[in-house]
Structures are given as C-alpha cells and as structure tokens.
Write an enzyme that holds these catalytic residues in place. Sequence first.
Site, PDB file in Angstrom:
ATOM      1  N   HIS A 107       7.601 -31.505 -20.190  1.00 23.86           N
ATOM      2  CA  HIS A 107       7.368 -30.623 -21.336  1.00 23.86           C
ATOM      3  C   HIS A 107       7.050 -29.190 -20.930  1.00 23.86           C
ATOM      4  CE1 HIS A 107       6.424 -34.447 -23.903  1.00 23.86           C
ATOM      5  NE2 HIS A 107       7.707 -34.263 -23.716  1.00 23.86           N
ATOM      6  N   THR A 174      -1.044 -41.647 -21.199  1.00 24.15           N
ATOM      7  CA  THR A 174      -0.085 -41.282 -22.251  1.00 24.15           C
ATOM      8  C   THR A 174      -0.025 -42.381 -23.298  1.00 24.15           C
ATOM      9  OG1 THR A 174       2.231 -40.882 -22.805  1.00 24.15           O
ATOM     10  CG2 THR A 174       1.836 -42.031 -20.720  1.00 24.15           C
TER      11      THR A 174
HETATM   12  P1  OAD Z   1      -1.777 -38.480 -26.284  1.00 21.32           P
HETATM   13  O1  OAD Z   1      -2.933 -37.667 -26.770  1.00 21.32           O
HETATM   14  O2  OAD Z   1      -0.764 -38.912 -27.285  1.00 21.32           O
HETATM   15  O3  OAD Z   1      -2.298 -39.798 -25.573  1.00 21.32           O
HETATM   16  C1  OAD Z   1      -3.338 -39.736 -24.641  1.00 21.32           C
HETATM   17  C2  OAD Z   1      -3.491 -41.090 -23.982  1.00 21.32           C
HETATM   18  O4  OAD Z   1      -4.460 -40.954 -22.956  1.00 21.32           O
HETATM   19  C3  OAD Z   1      -3.965 -42.211 -24.915  1.00 21.32           C
HETATM   20  O5  OAD Z   1      -3.260 -43.409 -24.619  1.00 21.32           O
HETATM   21  C4  OAD Z   1      -5.440 -42.342 -24.563  1.00 21.32           C
HETATM   22  O6  OAD Z   1      -5.952 -43.658 -24.755  1.00 21.32           O
HETATM   23  C5  OAD Z   1      -5.400 -41.993 -23.085  1.00 21.32           C
HETATM   24  N1  OAD Z   1      -6.674 -41.510 -22.527  1.00 21.32           N
HETATM   25  C6  OAD Z   1      -7.682 -40.873 -23.143  1.00 21.32           C
HETATM   26  N2  OAD Z   1      -8.667 -40.588 -22.254  1.00 21.32           N
HETATM   27  C7  OAD Z   1      -8.259 -41.068 -21.069  1.00 21.32           C
HETATM   28  C8  OAD Z   1      -8.820 -41.101 -19.759  1.00 21.32           C
HETATM   29  N3  OAD Z   1     -10.012 -40.568 -19.501  1.00 21.32           N
HETATM   30  N4  OAD Z   1      -8.098 -41.686 -18.774  1.00 21.32           N
HETATM   31  C9  OAD Z   1      -6.886 -42.244 -19.012  1.00 21.32           C
HETATM   32  N5  OAD Z   1      -6.309 -42.230 -20.227  1.00 21.32           N
HETATM   33  C10 OAD Z   1      -6.988 -41.670 -21.233  1.00 21.32           C
HETATM   34  O7  OAD Z   1      -1.104 -37.655 -25.068  1.00 21.32           O
HETATM   35  P2  OAD Z   1       0.363 -37.765 -24.467  1.00 21.32           P
HETATM   36  O8  OAD Z   1       0.878 -39.161 -24.512  1.00 21.32           O
HETATM   37  O9  OAD Z   1       0.339 -37.065 -23.172  1.00 21.32           O
HETATM   38  O10 OAD Z   1       3.982 -32.797 -26.262  1.00 21.32           O
HETATM   39  O11 OAD Z   1       1.175 -36.885 -25.500  1.00 21.32           O
HETATM   40  C11 OAD Z   1       2.541 -36.732 -25.330  1.00 21.32           C
HETATM   41  C12 OAD Z   1       2.991 -35.410 -25.871  1.00 21.32           C
HETATM   42  O12 OAD Z   1       2.542 -35.246 -27.221  1.00 21.32           O
HETATM   43  C13 OAD Z   1       2.411 -34.192 -25.162  1.00 21.32           C
HETATM   44  O13 OAD Z   1       3.090 -33.890 -23.965  1.00 21.32           O
HETATM   45  C14 OAD Z   1       2.582 -33.112 -26.178  1.00 21.32           C
HETATM   46  C15 OAD Z   1       2.094 -33.872 -27.396  1.00 21.32           C
HETATM   47  O14 OAD Z   1       2.568 -33.434 -28.618  1.00 21.32           O
HETATM   48  C16 OAD Z   1       4.392 -31.574 -26.632  1.00 21.32           C
HETATM   49  O15 OAD Z   1       3.632 -30.681 -26.938  1.00 21.32           O
HETATM   50  C17 OAD Z   1       5.887 -31.423 -26.622  1.00 21.32           C
END
Ligand code: OAD
Length: 231
Positions: A107, A174
Amino acid sequence: MNKMKRITVLTGAGISAESGIPTFRDSGGLWEGYDINRVATPEAWEQDPELVLDFYNKRRDGVRKAHPNKAHDALVELEENYDVTIITQNIDDLHERAGSSKVVHLHGEIMKARSCVDENLLYDLGEKDIQLGEKCEHGSQLRPHVVWFGEAVPMIETAAAIISTADIVMVTGTSMVVYPAAGLINLAPAGSVKFLIDPKVPEISYIANLEIIQAKATEGVPKVVRKLLES
Ligand code: OAD
C-alpha cells in the site's frame, strides 16, 4: 550446501500497534475517527487535497516518533537461517528501520512523495512533509506515495510471485479483509507451513496447515521465530 528455506511474512497494522501506530479497524482504530472517503480516495484528493495532505502529514509525524518493536526485530533475526521476504500492508518504515532486508510495501510508503504524472517518480521525504504547491520536476503537485481506496495495487503481482514459492508463511497484525492483499494467503503452496499470530484471530482459520498463536505480535512473533531458528 543447504539452500535456505523461504519464508514469506504477511504483516499489517497490528505489528506496529505496540510501537504506538494505531490499527484501522480495532476499537479506537484510525478509521473510527476518519471518513475514508474524505482522506484516502482519488476523489478526496480531487476535492480537498489540503485535507488529504494534512491527514498523511499527521500520520507521517506519528511514524517518525515510533520505533520498531520486538516483533519487527525478531523478523530480522529470522534472516540468520532463512530467506525472508516481508509483504506488508503497512505504509510505515518500521521493518526497514529494524533492519529487514527484503520488504514489499503493498500500500505504498508514507516516507516518500510521488509525482501525480509519473507514478515511478518518487522522492524520499526525510524530515519534510508535503505541502500544497510543492511540485515534482514535471510541475505536478506531489502526493503521498500511498495506495488509496479505488486505486490499483501495483506490487500485488510481485507479492503473488513471492508467496507462491514460500516454504513457510507467517501472518501477523492484519484483519485480512482488504483485497487484493487478503487473497495472497490462498496463493501459498498447499504444503507450506503457516503461522497466524493475532490477539483476535481473523477469518482465515479454514487454511490448511495453519498454526494459530493467539497473542500480540511482540509475544507471538519472537516465539515463532525462536521455534523456527531452533528447528
Ligand atoms: P486492521 O486494522 O484491519 O487489522 C489489524 C489487525 O491487527 C487485527 O486483526 C487485530 O486483531 C490485529 N492486532 C491488533 N493489535 C495487535 C498486536 N498488538 N499484535 C498483533 N496483531 C494485532 O489493519 P490491516 O489489516 O493492516 O489500507 O488493514 C489493511 C488495510 O486497511 C490497511 O493497509 C489500510 C486500511 O484501510 C489502505 O489505507 C489502502
């Protein structure tokens, strides 16, 4: 000579959460306080570029103040015995600052600016932000080097080729809901061993050979890395 096994690590916002960078979809996440349509789409950029720049300038400030954590560091150690490639949805540079040598940003990268007329024309921002009126060498306004909703993900082909040859896959931080990134796991070879580290396990538990470690990245990732280095 033993050929190093190939590990692909899929990371998302959760790996940087313990470095102080908020995730998107957890409670108190970034998208709870912002309307995606006003700050992270090509239409938003057309309508109010100053608001978009301000949003990413604030995010960049947060990234500068953050430091890599034990999960980022553990993935660097993994390179001692494995051929490691990190495919991240994160736009921060914490994997690079930790010392990982192969990082694919699906991204984009917030620490870079990009020309609006030539997507390959990138500028390292260093300590600078992007202001309205700052232009590339072809005279077009600079924008953040990030992928907005509704835009193509140019690195997806590269990422697909990498994960399709992995011996081992690790997924952490993620929610696996944003495509095409979320679809990459389906391209891992059927026989590859997979680890999922997340305190709130996302819906990919149907995947074969998946070991689920319900933990925060700073606990779970070093644990899996130790296990792999000792095996
Ligand atoms: P999300 O906010 O959707 O998901 C975060 C994940 O991290 C969840 O599964 C949480 O349970 C987990 N999590 C939280 N705290 C954690 C920790 N301390 N250790 C491990 N895991 C933990 O974030 P992404 O999946 O990265 O895109 O989001 C994907 C995309 O959505 C991003 O790249 C962004 C967003 O819109 C764009 O802006 C294009």
